[in-house]
Design a protein around this motif. Structure first.
Motif, mmCIF file in Angstrom:
data_model
loop_
_atom_site.group_PDB
_atom_site.id
_atom_site.type_symbol
_atom_site.label_atom_id
_atom_site.label_comp_id
_atom_site.label_asym_id
_atom_site.label_seq_id
_atom_site.Cartn_x
_atom_site.Cartn_y
_atom_site.Cartn_z
ATOM 1 N N UNK A 163 -4.015 -12.808 15.905
ATOM 2 C CA UNK A 163 -4.565 -11.981 14.834
ATOM 3 C C UNK A 163 -4.955 -12.937 13.724
ATOM 4 N N UNK A 164 -6.235 -13.156 13.574
ATOM 5 C CA UNK A 164 -6.674 -14.200 12.659
ATOM 6 C C UNK A 164 -6.918 -13.672 11.268
ATOM 7 N N UNK A 165 -7.602 -12.591 11.180
ATOM 8 C CA UNK A 165 -8.001 -12.112 9.856
ATOM 9 C C UNK A 165 -7.008 -11.127 9.288
ATOM 10 N N UNK A 166 -6.940 -11.165 7.998
ATOM 11 C CA UNK A 166 -6.242 -10.088 7.335
ATOM 12 C C UNK A 166 -7.078 -8.847 7.638
ATOM 13 N N UNK A 167 -6.422 -7.790 8.054
ATOM 14 C CA UNK A 167 -7.197 -6.624 8.515
ATOM 15 C C UNK A 167 -8.178 -6.137 7.451
ATOM 16 N N UNK A 168 -9.349 -5.813 7.928
ATOM 17 C CA UNK A 168 -10.375 -5.329 7.020
ATOM 18 C C UNK A 168 -10.118 -3.868 6.670
ATOM 19 N N UNK A 172 3.689 -7.408 -5.915
ATOM 20 C CA UNK A 172 2.549 -7.561 -6.827
ATOM 21 C C UNK A 172 1.377 -8.198 -6.085
ATOM 22 N N UNK A 173 1.725 -9.168 -5.235
ATOM 23 C CA UNK A 173 0.696 -9.853 -4.477
ATOM 24 C C UNK A 173 0.005 -8.895 -3.511
ATOM 25 N N UNK A 174 0.800 -8.056 -2.870
ATOM 26 C CA UNK A 174 0.225 -7.079 -1.937
ATOM 27 C C UNK A 174 -0.663 -6.079 -2.676
ATOM 28 N N UNK A 175 -0.179 -5.631 -3.811
ATOM 29 C CA UNK A 175 -0.981 -4.683 -4.591
ATOM 30 C C UNK A 175 -2.308 -5.309 -5.007
ATOM 31 N N UNK A 176 -2.229 -6.562 -5.449
ATOM 32 C CA UNK A 176 -3.459 -7.245 -5.847
ATOM 33 C C UNK A 176 -4.419 -7.318 -4.672
ATOM 34 N N UNK A 177 -3.853 -7.621 -3.506
ATOM 35 C CA UNK A 177 -4.694 -7.699 -2.318
ATOM 36 C C UNK A 177 -5.381 -6.375 -2.047
ATOM 37 N N UNK A 178 -4.621 -5.307 -2.144
ATOM 38 C CA UNK A 178 -5.194 -3.986 -1.860
ATOM 39 C C UNK A 178 -6.295 -3.654 -2.860
ATOM 40 N N UNK A 179 -6.042 -3.962 -4.101
ATOM 41 C CA UNK A 179 -7.047 -3.672 -5.127
ATOM 42 C C UNK A 179 -8.318 -4.474 -4.864
ATOM 43 N N UNK A 186 -11.808 -3.056 -6.260
ATOM 44 C CA UNK A 186 -11.451 -2.187 -7.374
ATOM 45 C C UNK A 186 -11.150 -3.047 -8.589
ATOM 46 N N UNK A 187 -11.654 -2.647 -9.709
ATOM 47 C CA UNK A 187 -11.318 -3.354 -10.931
ATOM 48 C C UNK A 187 -9.837 -3.144 -11.223
ATOM 49 N N UNK A 188 -9.197 -4.246 -11.561
ATOM 50 C CA UNK A 188 -7.759 -4.147 -11.801
ATOM 51 C C UNK A 188 -7.451 -3.184 -12.953
ATOM 52 N N UNK A 189 -8.417 -3.082 -13.867
ATOM 53 C CA UNK A 189 -8.198 -2.212 -15.024
ATOM 54 C C UNK A 189 -8.409 -0.750 -14.673
ATOM 55 N N UNK A 244 -4.398 3.658 -3.925
ATOM 56 C CA UNK A 244 -3.565 2.476 -3.736
ATOM 57 C C UNK A 244 -2.178 2.870 -3.253
ATOM 58 N N UNK A 245 -1.658 3.928 -3.827
ATOM 59 C CA UNK A 245 -0.318 4.351 -3.430
ATOM 60 C C UNK A 245 -0.301 4.762 -1.970
ATOM 61 N N UNK A 246 -1.367 5.455 -1.594
ATOM 62 C CA UNK A 246 -1.428 5.917 -0.208
ATOM 63 C C UNK A 246 -1.424 4.706 0.746
ATOM 64 N N UNK A 247 -2.255 3.724 0.467
ATOM 65 C CA UNK A 247 -2.316 2.529 1.316
ATOM 66 C C UNK A 247 -0.985 1.799 1.318
ATOM 67 N N UNK A 248 -0.490 1.663 0.111
ATOM 68 C CA UNK A 248 0.733 0.894 -0.056
ATOM 69 C C UNK A 248 1.853 1.521 0.765
#
Lengths: 275, 201, 201
Positions: A29-34, A54-61, A66-69, A76-80
Motif C-alpha cells: 500500500x503505497x499511497x495514503x488513501x485518496x 492533531x496531525x491526523x486532523x490536519x491531514x483530513x482537512x 479545506x481551509x483550516x479556518x 471532519x468528525x464523520x471521517x475522523x
C-alpha cells in the motif's frame, strides 16, 4: 500514542508518498488513501504514520482542501470517527489519544447543534476556535520540523574538513615567568649568600655586564678582531664609554687578551679561552 | 601590517582549522600566536574574510557557526563525498524533529508544554537522544508542581545545522490573530447550513 | 574533457580528502564518481597534480603516502598549530629562577660561580632548559682548568621581560628594598603555585 524514535528512521513520515505504508494481502500500500476507505489491515500502520490526533486532523482537512479556518466540523468528525472506529478494535492502546480528540470533536459538534444565543455578547467564541488554535499552533511546528530537516547539516550535506598533522613541536609548553618571580628568586639567593653587603652589582654596572657578554660573543673561536670594531660610533659617547669599561673589565677578569704587534700599531682582541 | 603578514595569518588559520577538525573562535585563533605577534581581533577577522574568498572554487568553504569558524565541504560536493561513507546519513523521526523544533523555537520549554502543543506524549527516548547528541540541555526547572526540567538548544545544535545563531533559523510561519479568526468564523457561520441536517455518527 | 571538468574533479578530490581525514588511493577517489562520469586513472592523477599546485602558499599540502594521497597541515605552521594541543604550562622551579637571576645580574658567569653563590649544585637540566628557551647562551669559556662555559642572557630574554637593556633590570639596592613587597608577592603566589613535584628543572 507514544511516539517511538527510530534511528535511522525506517519507511515513514516525510515520505509517505514513496514508501509502502503496509503490505495488504501481499500488495504494497503505497499511497495514503485518496478516499476514505483504508483496508482495515493497513489502518494501524496508517495511523502510525501520523504524529498524533492533531496531525491526523490536519491531514483530513488538507485532504479535503479545506481551509483550516473554515473546518466543517460535521464532515471532519464523520471521517475522523470512521478512522478511529476502524482502528479501535485492533490497536486500542494506539487509539487512546485519538479518542480524546474524537470526544473533543463530538463536543464541539454538539455545542454547535444547540440553538445559538442571539446576543451581542462577543465574548463567547465559536467552539471551534480553541481547536483551530491548537491545529494552527501544531501546524507551525510541524512545518518548522520539516524546515529543520531540510537545513543543510553535518554528515549529510556537509562534512567538516580535517587534515593530517605534521610533526608537532614538543607539546611541553614554556612556563610563564613574571619579573617579580625573578626578583624574588634573586633576593632569596643573595640573602643566603649575604651578598647585599658587597656592592658588586649596581645599576650602571649592569649595562657594562651586558656589553661584556656582547663583546665575548663577538669573539667566538680563535679569531682576532680589531679593537676598533668593538666600538660603534652610532652609539655615541656613552656607548663608547660602556664598551671601553666592558673591555677593561674583561681584561681584568682575564677573559680576553689585547695584542699590539708594534707601538702605536693596531690593537687586536681575542677571547683568552679560545687559545 | 602588510599584505604578506595577512596572508601568513590566513594560512596559519587555515592550517589550524584543518588540524582542529572543529570550529575555532576568533579568540582561539588569536591565541595560536605568541603575544608579540598576535593579530588584533579586527585583523584576525579580516584574515578570515580573505580566507573565505581564497576558498572560492575549491572543494571546501569557510563557514561561521555558533562556536566559531570551520572549514567544511561545499554542499554541492556532498553527493560525491557521501560515497566515502558506507553508512547512510542518519535520519531523524518526525517525532524527534518536532520536539527539537519546539525546543529550538520555544526555549526554554518543558516536556509538558511540548506535549500540549504536539497533542501526544513525548517519549523519553527522544529527550534522551537529544540530550546525548548534546543538541539540547536542561537550563533550569519551572517553578510549578513537579518542577519539570526546561530544555534549550546548545551551540552543538547550531553547529550541526550550520547556524551561527538561533536568529538564523527559518522564520516560524505566521499564526493569524485569534480575534481575527474568531470574527471570520462568526461571519462564516451566518451562512452555515441549518444545524439540524448535521448529524453525529 | 575540458578544463572545467578537471577543476571539478580536483575540487571533489579535495573535498573527499578533507572529509576522509585519511589517505585515499587513486582508485578510491575514482569510485566517488558514478560509472557514467568516472574519470580515467590518468585524468584522476592529473587532477591530483593540479590540486598539489593549487595548495601552494596555503595552510596545507598534498602528500603522497603508501596508501594514496592525503592532505596534511604544512610543517612550517607546526609551531602555531601545536599550540592547539598544548597543555597548561607548568612553572619553573625556584632553583631555575635563581640561576636565571644570577646569570642576568652577574653575567658572564660560569656554572661553578653560580653554584658558589647559591651554595648548591646547579643541575644540567636547568642550564639546558634555559639554553633551549634561548634566554641564556654561552658567550665564551673561562680560561681556567676545565674551561667552563660562561653564560649570558640573550636578546630573547630581554624581549620576554620587556626590557630594552639589562640596565632596566631593577638595581640590586631596589631588590633589597623589595623584601617587604617580596613577602607580599610570596603570599599572593601561594594560591596559584602548583605542588612542588610539578615544577620543571
Amino acid at each position: 500514542m507514544t511516539d517511538e524514535i527510530k534511528e535511522p528512521i525506517d519507511a515513514s513520515s516525510n515520505e509517505m508518498e514513496q514508501v509502502p505504508l503496509a503490505l495488504v494481502s501481499g500488495k504494497p500500500l503505497v499511497d495514503v488513501p485518496k478516499d476514505l476507505y483504508i483496508p482495515p489491515d493497513a489502518l494501524a500502520v496508517f495511523l502510525e504514520a501520523f504524529e498524533g490526533p492533531l496531525d491526523l486532523l490536519l491531514y483530513l482537512i488538507r485532504r479535503q482542501n479545506m481551509n483550516i479556518l473554515d473546518i466543517d466540523v460535521s464532515e471532519i468528525t464523520r471521517q475522523y470517527m470512521e478512522y478511529i472506529g476502524a482502528v479501535e478494535s485492533m490497536r486500542f492502546e494506539l487509539a487512546a489519544e485519538y479518542l480524546v480528540m474524537a470526544a473533543t470533536l463530538a463536543e464541539i459538534k454538539s455545542r454547535m447543534l444547540l440553538p445559538r444565543q442571539e446576543t451581542d455578547d462577543d465574548d463567547e467564541l465559536d467552539p471551534r476556535a480553541e481547536l483551530i488554535r491548537r491545529l494552527q499552533q501544531y501546524e507551525r511546528f510541524k512545518k518548522a520540523a520539516e524546515d529543520i530537516d531540510q537545513m543543510p547539516r553535518v554528515e549529510r550535506d556537509t562534512f567538516i574538513g580535517s587534515a593530517a598533522l605534521p610533526k608537532l613541536p614538543s607539546s611541553q609548553p614554556h612556563p610563564d615567568v613574571d619579573m617579580r618571580e625573578l626578583i624574588l628568586a634573586l633576593q632569596g639567593v643573595l640573602k643566603r649568600a649575604d651578598l647585599f653587603t658587597s656592592h658588586h652589582v649596581e645599576k650602571e654596572r649592569l649595562s657594562t655586564r651586558e656589553r661584556m657578554s656582547h663583546i665575548l660573543s663577538m669573539l667566538q673561536g680563535d679569531r682576532f678582531v680589531t679593537f676598533e670594531s668593538l666600538f660603534s660610533v652610532e652609539e655615541g659617547r656613552l656607548g663608547v664609554v660602556v664598551s671601553f669599561l666592558a673591555t677593561l673589565e674583561l681584561v681584568k677578569e682575564q677573559l680576553i687578551e689585547l695584542v699590539q704587534a708594534e707601538v702605536l700599531g693596531p690593537i687586536h682582541v681575542r677571547a683568552r679561552a679560545a687559545s | 601590517m602588510n599584505e604578506d603578514e595577512l596572508v601568513r595569518i590566513q594560512a596559519i588559520a587555515e592550517a589550524a582549522l584543518l588540524a582542529a577538525g572543529k570550529p575555532l573562535s576568533i579568540e582561539q585563533l588569536r591565541e595560536l600566536f605568541l603575544e608579540s605577534e598576535r593579530p588584533t581581533r579586527q585583523l584576525m577577522e579580516q584574515a578570515m574574510v580573505q580566507l573565505e574568498s581564497a576558498c572560492e572554487g575549491r572543494g571546501f568553504e569557510v563557514k561561521r557557526v555558533a562556536s566559531g569558524y570551520r572549514l567544511q565541504v561545499r554542499e554541492e560536493f556532498a553527493p560525491w563525498v557521501g560515497r566515502l561513507f558506507e553508512e547512510k546519513p542518519q535520519r531523524y523521526s518526525r517525532a524527534l524533529l518536532e520536539t527539537l523544533a519546539l525546543i529550538a523555537y520555544r526555549q526554554p520549554i518543558t516536556r509538558g508544554e511540548i506535549e500540549e502543543i504536539r497533542g501526544v506524549t513525548v517519549s523519553s527516548n527522544i529527550i534522551r537522544t537529544l540530550l546525548e547528541r548534546e543538541w539540547v540541555r536542561v537550563v533550569g526547572h519551572r517553578d510549578v508542581p513537579g518542577r519539570p526540567a526546561m530544555y534549550a538548544t546548545t551551540k552543538q545544535f547550531l553547529d550541526y545545522f550550520n547556524l551561527a545563531g538561533l536568529d538564523e533559523l527559518p522564520a516560524l510561519s505566521e499564526v493569524r490573530d485569534l480575534e481575527e479568526i474568531g470574527r471570520e468564523i462568526e461571519k462564516n457561520m451566518q451562512g452555515d447550513e441549518p444545524p439540524s441536517e448535521q448529524t453525529l455518527h
